[in-house]
Design a protein around this motif. Structure first.
Motif, PDB file in Angstrom:
ATOM      1  N   MET A 176       0.836  -1.213   0.000  1.00 41.12           N
ATOM      2  CA  MET A 176       0.000   0.000   0.000  1.00 41.12           C
ATOM      3  C   MET A 176       0.867   1.258   0.000  1.00 41.12           C
ATOM      4  SD  MET A 176      -2.845  -1.364   2.678  1.00 41.12           S
ATOM      5  CE  MET A 176      -4.106  -0.135   2.724  1.00 41.12           C
ATOM      6  N   LEU A 177       1.925   1.235   0.822  1.00 37.11           N
ATOM      7  CA  LEU A 177       2.799   2.411   0.887  1.00 37.11           C
ATOM      8  C   LEU A 177       3.534   2.620  -0.441  1.00 37.11           C
ATOM      9  CD1 LEU A 177       4.281   1.939   4.450  1.00 37.11           C
ATOM     10  CD2 LEU A 177       2.895   3.856   3.692  1.00 37.11           C
ATOM     11  N   HIS A 178       3.972   1.534  -0.994  1.00 38.12           N
ATOM     12  CA  HIS A 178       4.705   1.608  -2.261  1.00 38.12           C
ATOM     13  C   HIS A 178       3.821   2.219  -3.354  1.00 38.12           C
ATOM     14  CE1 HIS A 178       7.115   0.467  -5.655  1.00 38.12           C
ATOM     15  NE2 HIS A 178       6.243  -0.419  -6.076  1.00 38.12           N
ATOM     16  N   ARG A 179       2.587   1.742  -3.420  1.00 38.08           N
ATOM     17  CA  ARG A 179       1.686   2.250  -4.461  1.00 38.08           C
ATOM     18  C   ARG A 179       1.235   3.675  -4.160  1.00 38.08           C
ATOM     19  NH1 ARG A 179      -1.563  -3.383  -5.727  1.00 38.08           N
ATOM     20  NH2 ARG A 179       0.189  -4.351  -6.800  1.00 38.08           N
ATOM     21  N   ALA A 180       1.103   3.990  -2.875  1.00 37.15           N
ATOM     22  CA  ALA A 180       0.734   5.364  -2.520  1.00 37.15           C
ATOM     23  C   ALA A 180       1.828   6.321  -2.983  1.00 37.15           C
ATOM     24  CB  ALA A 180       0.535   5.483  -1.011  1.00 37.15           C
ATOM     25  N   ARG A 181       3.076   5.935  -2.788  1.00 37.90           N
ATOM     26  CA  ARG A 181       4.186   6.803  -3.199  1.00 37.90           C
ATOM     27  C   ARG A 181       4.223   6.960  -4.719  1.00 37.90           C
ATOM     28  NH1 ARG A 181       7.448   3.373   0.051  1.00 37.90           N
ATOM     29  NH2 ARG A 181       7.079   4.048   2.172  1.00 37.90           N
ATOM     30  N   LEU A 182       4.010   5.846  -5.417  1.00 38.10           N
ATOM     31  CA  LEU A 182       4.014   5.927  -6.877  1.00 38.10           C
ATOM     32  C   LEU A 182       2.913   6.874  -7.358  1.00 38.10           C
ATOM     33  CD1 LEU A 182       4.537   2.216  -8.030  1.00 38.10           C
ATOM     34  CD2 LEU A 182       6.063   4.109  -8.502  1.00 38.10           C
ATOM     35  N   ALA A 183       1.738   6.735  -6.748  1.00 33.40           N
ATOM     36  CA  ALA A 183       0.599   7.566  -7.169  1.00 33.40           C
ATOM     37  C   ALA A 183       0.832   9.033  -6.826  1.00 33.40           C
ATOM     38  CB  ALA A 183      -0.678   7.062  -6.504  1.00 33.40           C
ATOM     39  N   LEU A 184       1.340   9.288  -5.623  1.00 35.07           N
ATOM     40  CA  LEU A 184       1.589  10.675  -5.212  1.00 35.07           C
ATOM     41  C   LEU A 184       2.654  11.322  -6.094  1.00 35.07           C
ATOM     42  CD1 LEU A 184       1.773  10.946  -1.324  1.00 35.07           C
ATOM     43  CD2 LEU A 184       0.363  12.271  -2.868  1.00 35.07           C
ATOM     44  N   ARG A 185       3.697  10.565  -6.358  1.00 35.61           N
ATOM     45  CA  ARG A 185       4.779  11.078  -7.205  1.00 35.61           C
ATOM     46  C   ARG A 185       4.234  11.490  -8.570  1.00 35.61           C
ATOM     47  NH1 ARG A 185       7.831  10.686 -11.223  1.00 35.61           N
ATOM     48  NH2 ARG A 185       6.430   9.166 -12.140  1.00 35.61           N
ATOM     49  N   ARG A 186       3.427  10.608  -9.115  1.00 34.24           N
ATOM     50  CA  ARG A 186       2.862  10.855 -10.446  1.00 34.24           C
ATOM     51  C   ARG A 186       1.957  12.084 -10.434  1.00 34.24           C
ATOM     52  NH1 ARG A 186       0.774   7.452 -14.644  1.00 34.24           N
ATOM     53  NH2 ARG A 186       1.172   8.692 -16.489  1.00 34.24           N
ATOM     54  N   CYS A 187       1.120  12.156  -9.397  1.00 39.48           N
ATOM     55  CA  CYS A 187       0.176  13.271  -9.294  1.00 39.48           C
ATOM     56  C   CYS A 187       0.929  14.598  -9.146  1.00 39.48           C
ATOM     57  CB  CYS A 187      -0.755  13.032  -8.101  1.00 39.48           C
ATOM     58  SG  CYS A 187      -1.958  14.329  -7.856  1.00 39.48           S
ATOM     59  N   LEU A 188       1.957  14.611  -8.297  1.00 43.41           N
ATOM     60  CA  LEU A 188       2.738  15.846  -8.122  1.00 43.41           C
ATOM     61  C   LEU A 188       3.455  16.217  -9.413  1.00 43.41           C
ATOM     62  CD1 LEU A 188       4.427  15.490  -4.611  1.00 43.41           C
ATOM     63  CD2 LEU A 188       2.657  17.106  -5.290  1.00 43.41           C
ATOM     64  N   GLU A 189       3.956  15.217 -10.078  1.00 43.76           N
ATOM     65  CA  GLU A 189       4.694  15.481 -11.322  1.00 43.76           C
ATOM     66  C   GLU A 189       3.784  16.162 -12.346  1.00 43.76           C
ATOM     67  OE1 GLU A 189       7.936  13.044 -12.573  1.00 43.76           O
ATOM     68  OE2 GLU A 189       6.845  12.505 -14.375  1.00 43.76           O
ATOM     69  N   MET A 190       2.549  15.687 -12.405  1.00 42.89           N
ATOM     70  CA  MET A 190       1.632  16.255 -13.396  1.00 42.89           C
ATOM     71  C   MET A 190       1.062  17.593 -12.956  1.00 42.89           C
ATOM     72  SD  MET A 190      -0.442  13.199 -15.184  1.00 42.89           S
ATOM     73  CE  MET A 190      -1.425  12.757 -13.822  1.00 42.89           C
ATOM     74  N   ASN A 191       0.730  17.689 -11.663  1.00 39.94           N
ATOM     75  CA  ASN A 191      -0.018  18.862 -11.228  1.00 39.94           C
ATOM     76  C   ASN A 191       0.827  19.981 -10.629  1.00 39.94           C
ATOM     77  OD1 ASN A 191      -2.824  18.001 -11.751  1.00 39.94           O
ATOM     78  ND2 ASN A 191      -2.209  16.324 -10.419  1.00 39.94           N
ATOM     79  N   TRP A 192       2.039  19.666 -10.232  1.00 44.45           N
ATOM     80  CA  TRP A 192       2.880  20.744  -9.714  1.00 44.45           C
ATOM     81  C   TRP A 192       4.079  20.997 -10.616  1.00 44.45           C
ATOM     82  CZ3 TRP A 192       2.743  24.813  -6.787  1.00 44.45           C
ATOM     83  CH2 TRP A 192       3.940  25.448  -6.468  1.00 44.45           C
TER      84      TRP A 192
END
Lengths: 203, 160
Positions: A176-192
């Motif tokens: 869960m933590l691994h996938r949360a990090r992948l998702a957060l990283r991706r979201c930040l990359e796109m949105n910030w």
């Protein structure tokens, strides 16, 4: 603030004005239910009021109150964890497969998902807008995944304690933590950081 | 000489490619710290939140350790992060074989190098998230009536 007799002058009503919003936001980000969040803030403040004699003034008032609220929430999760099967492993599984789908080199970054260069990433942490984006991204995580992520990464609760409280296996926690990090990283990359590739929406 | 060098270069890349873990495995290795009793907060005692917070401030986040463990060249420093000395590699409990493979992978994979750097940012941001309260609008704040309710309840409790 210590008084001459060594006790601390604590004003519970001032807590509401000074720390109420912070505590509410803390609870809301973990529960995602404003009514329950308010209930927990009330419980925490009442518990604090009953234990003012144990407050030694070593930490700031907000940390003390947040600590009480954190334990209240952990107790709640512990009880809920016993009653429900607490996993959310399907989250991001498919996305992870897509991220590492590479025709030439199996299990290597797909060109469309590979991490891009984050410009001025350190400076971003000083900007209010970055934190709004960060909150938006973390609120897009499924509730249970977000809860695990916040407990582990923000509240610094040990893996063992989280597994016990939420009734999950260490392996599930790790996934869960691994996938949360992948998702957060991706979201930040796109949105910030503004790195978008073809075919990507508002992640 | 040039053709020979070219020949060696391509063989070297092939050897590295055969030796190294995949990017997916590297990303998963980065999450393995949660299973290591000696990594991050677990190294300073279970439940020792204050100590672990201090450790986080003092030490570099895991991904820097991972790079150090892999023996990669010094990473680009991130704000507030300090590269741990190599002895911290022991805390990762990676086998020498894993370290070698990781090192080989990071030598040739810029994307994974960037990914580890980005994890540093995520850890740092998550560590600060607890202290920050961005203005997220009215729905993330207690309503005035709710505050009054809370105050009344506290007054009531205080009065016994």
């Amino acid at each position: 603030m210590p008084s001459p007799n060594g006790a601390h002058d604590l004003n519970p009503e001032r807590w509401v004005d000074e720390h109420g919003d912070f505590l509410f936001h803390y609870a809301l980000s973990r529960l995602r239910d404003p009514v329950r969040a308010e209930d927990f803030v009330q419980e925490a403040l009442l518990a604090a009021l009953r234990s003012t004699d144990r407050y030694l003034g070593r930490s700031c008032e907000r940390s003390w109150l947040t600590g009480i609220l954190k334990h209240k929430l952990l107790d709640h999760f512990r009880k809920a964890g016993r009653e429900t099967n607490f996993t959310d492993l399907e989250f991001y599984g498919e996305e992870e497969n897509k991220t590492f789908e590479n025709q030439a080199f199996p299990d290597h970054w797909n060109d469309s998902c590979a991490p891009g260069e984050w410009e001025a990433a350190g400076a971003a942490l000083d900007r209010e807008e970055f934190w709004r984006v960060f909150h938006r991204c973390s609120s897009k995580l499924p509730e249970r995944v977000a809860r695990v992520f916040l407990l582990r990464e923000v509240d610094d609760v040990s893996s063992e304690e989280i597994c016990n409280a939420l009734n999950i296996s260490p392996n599930n926690l790790w996934v869960m933590l691994h996938r949360a990090r992948l998702a957060l990283r991706r979201c930040l990359e796109m949105n910030w950081f503004g790195i978008r590739r073809e075919g990507e929406g508002d992640g | 000489v040039r053709p020979l060098l070219n020949w060696l270069k391509w063989r070297w890349i092939l050897v590295l490619a055969a030796l190294t873990p995949s990017c997916r495995q590297v990303a998963r290795l980065a999450s393995r710290r949660h299973e290591h009793p000696l990594s991050r907060n677990d190294s300073v005692g279970k439940g020792s939140t204050r100590a672990s917070r201090a450790a986080r401030v003092e030490g570099s986040p895991f991904s820097s350790r991972l790079r150090a463990a892999a023996g990669a060249r010094a990473p680009r420093p991130t704000r507030g992060a300090r590269v741990l000395p190599r002895k911290s590699a022991a805390s990762l409990q990676l086998s020498p074989w894993d370290r070698l493979r990781l090192r080989a992978h990071l030598t040739i994979c810029d994307a994974c190098e960037r990914y580890l750097r980005q994890l540093d940012i995520l850890y740092e941001a998550a560590g600060k998230l607890g202290e920050r309260l961005p203005d997220l609008g009215a729905e993330a704040r207690l309503a005035a009536e709710a505050k009054e309710r809370l105050k009344a309840r506290l007054r009531c409790e205080r009065a016994g």
